[in-house]
Scaffold this motif. Sequence first.
Motif, PDB file in Angstrom:
ATOM      1  N   GLN A  23      29.671  39.658 -78.245  1.00  0.00           N
ATOM      2  CA  GLN A  23      30.027  40.798 -79.090  1.00  0.00           C
ATOM      3  C   GLN A  23      28.786  41.462 -79.699  1.00  0.00           C
ATOM      4  N   LEU A  24      27.725  41.601 -78.871  1.00  0.00           N
ATOM      5  CA  LEU A  24      26.498  42.230 -79.340  1.00  0.00           C
ATOM      6  C   LEU A  24      26.283  43.551 -78.609  1.00  0.00           C
ATOM      7  N   THR A  25      25.785  44.526 -79.322  1.00  0.00           N
ATOM      8  CA  THR A  25      25.456  45.812 -78.696  1.00  0.00           C
ATOM      9  C   THR A  25      24.054  45.723 -78.100  1.00  0.00           C
ATOM     10  N   GLN A  26      23.750  46.658 -77.216  1.00  0.00           N
ATOM     11  CA  GLN A  26      22.406  46.714 -76.658  1.00  0.00           C
ATOM     12  C   GLN A  26      21.385  46.938 -77.764  1.00  0.00           C
ATOM     13  N   ALA A  27      21.729  47.790 -78.702  1.00  0.00           N
ATOM     14  CA  ALA A  27      20.810  48.085 -79.807  1.00  0.00           C
ATOM     15  C   ALA A  27      20.522  46.831 -80.627  1.00  0.00           C
ATOM     16  N   ALA A  28      21.556  46.042 -80.893  1.00  0.00           N
ATOM     17  CA  ALA A  28      21.375  44.831 -81.697  1.00  0.00           C
ATOM     18  C   ALA A  28      20.509  43.806 -80.972  1.00  0.00           C
ATOM     19  N   VAL A  29      20.764  43.608 -79.690  1.00  0.00           N
ATOM     20  CA  VAL A  29      19.974  42.639 -78.918  1.00  0.00           C
ATOM     21  C   VAL A  29      18.524  43.101 -78.824  1.00  0.00           C
ATOM     22  N   ALA A  30      18.331  44.378 -78.542  1.00  0.00           N
ATOM     23  CA  ALA A  30      16.972  44.910 -78.429  1.00  0.00           C
ATOM     24  C   ALA A  30      16.204  44.743 -79.742  1.00  0.00           C
ATOM     25  N   GLN A  32      16.760  42.518 -82.181  1.00  0.00           N
ATOM     26  CA  GLN A  32      16.492  41.105 -82.419  1.00  0.00           C
ATOM     27  C   GLN A  32      15.410  40.564 -81.482  1.00  0.00           C
ATOM     28  N   ALA A  33      15.352  41.106 -80.266  1.00  0.00           N
ATOM     29  CA  ALA A  33      14.363  40.660 -79.288  1.00  0.00           C
ATOM     30  C   ALA A  33      13.005  41.317 -79.503  1.00  0.00           C
ATOM     31  N   GLY A  34      12.967  42.366 -80.277  1.00  0.00           N
ATOM     32  CA  GLY A  34      11.720  43.065 -80.529  1.00  0.00           C
ATOM     33  C   GLY A  34      11.273  43.925 -79.352  1.00  0.00           C
ATOM     34  N   ILE A  35      12.268  44.454 -78.629  1.00  0.00           N
ATOM     35  CA  ILE A  35      11.972  45.343 -77.501  1.00  0.00           C
ATOM     36  C   ILE A  35      12.722  46.652 -77.706  1.00  0.00           C
ATOM     37  N   ALA A  36      12.377  47.646 -76.930  1.00  0.00           N
ATOM     38  CA  ALA A  36      13.083  48.930 -77.014  1.00  0.00           C
ATOM     39  C   ALA A  36      14.462  48.810 -76.375  1.00  0.00           C
ATOM     40  N   LYS A  37      15.400  49.570 -76.886  1.00  0.00           N
ATOM     41  CA  LYS A  37      16.744  49.577 -76.322  1.00  0.00           C
ATOM     42  C   LYS A  37      16.691  50.013 -74.858  1.00  0.00           C
ATOM     43  N   ARG A  38      15.826  50.961 -74.547  1.00  0.00           N
ATOM     44  CA  ARG A  38      15.674  51.431 -73.162  1.00  0.00           C
ATOM     45  C   ARG A  38      15.208  50.295 -72.245  1.00  0.00           C
ATOM     46  N   THR A  39      14.371  49.397 -72.759  1.00  0.00           N
ATOM     47  CA  THR A  39      13.922  48.251 -71.959  1.00  0.00           C
ATOM     48  C   THR A  39      15.099  47.359 -71.615  1.00  0.00           C
ATOM     49  N   LEU A  40      15.952  47.089 -72.601  1.00  0.00           N
ATOM     50  CA  LEU A  40      17.140  46.274 -72.346  1.00  0.00           C
ATOM     51  C   LEU A  40      18.074  46.978 -71.364  1.00  0.00           C
ATOM     52  N   SER A  53       9.670  40.274 -71.850  1.00  0.00           N
ATOM     53  CA  SER A  53      10.876  40.951 -72.347  1.00  0.00           C
ATOM     54  C   SER A  53      12.120  40.160 -71.968  1.00  0.00           C
ATOM     55  N   LEU A  54      12.146  39.658 -70.754  1.00  0.00           N
ATOM     56  CA  LEU A  54      13.289  38.853 -70.307  1.00  0.00           C
ATOM     57  C   LEU A  54      13.421  37.596 -71.160  1.00  0.00           C
ATOM     58  N   VAL A  55      12.310  36.944 -71.434  1.00  0.00           N
ATOM     59  CA  VAL A  55      12.337  35.725 -72.247  1.00  0.00           C
ATOM     60  C   VAL A  55      12.867  36.028 -73.648  1.00  0.00           C
ATOM     61  N   ARG A  56      12.456  37.135 -74.220  1.00  0.00           N
ATOM     62  CA  ARG A  56      12.933  37.520 -75.556  1.00  0.00           C
ATOM     63  C   ARG A  56      14.437  37.759 -75.560  1.00  0.00           C
ATOM     64  N   VAL A  57      14.933  38.427 -74.519  1.00  0.00           N
ATOM     65  CA  VAL A  57      16.373  38.687 -74.419  1.00  0.00           C
ATOM     66  C   VAL A  57      17.135  37.369 -74.236  1.00  0.00           C
ATOM     67  N   LEU A  58      16.608  36.471 -73.405  1.00  0.00           N
ATOM     68  CA  LEU A  58      17.260  35.171 -73.210  1.00  0.00           C
ATOM     69  C   LEU A  58      17.349  34.392 -74.514  1.00  0.00           C
TER      70      LEU A  58
END
Length: 111
Positions: A23-30, A32-40, A53-58
């Motif tokens: 239940q997370l949005t792309q904006a929220a994950v980006a 929290q991961a410290g990356i741009a939403k466009r990257t996600l 970036s992948l490691v941060r998202v994981l």
Amino acid sequence: MLTDDVILGEIGERLAARRIDLQLTQAAVAEQAGIAKRTLERIEAGHSSQLSSLVRVLRVLDAMAGLETLVPEAGPRPMDLLQRKGKRRQRASGKRAGKTPAPAWNWGDET
């Protein structure tokens, strides 16, 4: 055999499904991961991205445990430990040039 693009697409789809399950949005994950939403967005779409970036998202998706099955830790083989007196190898030697495989054996009476 799957192409790199197909594999990247599958990884992106799985990450998106995991994010949605949590239940997370792309904006929220980006964020929290410290990356741009466009990257996600690009990762989830199966485009190439930096490994960091992948490691941060994981991490944000609590999916780091899956890395153990992706690339298991290589342990020393028992014979290697004996030959090297307990020391681990530091580098690979590669294939030796000039070594050809033995020809297939036969009885000699085949026609």
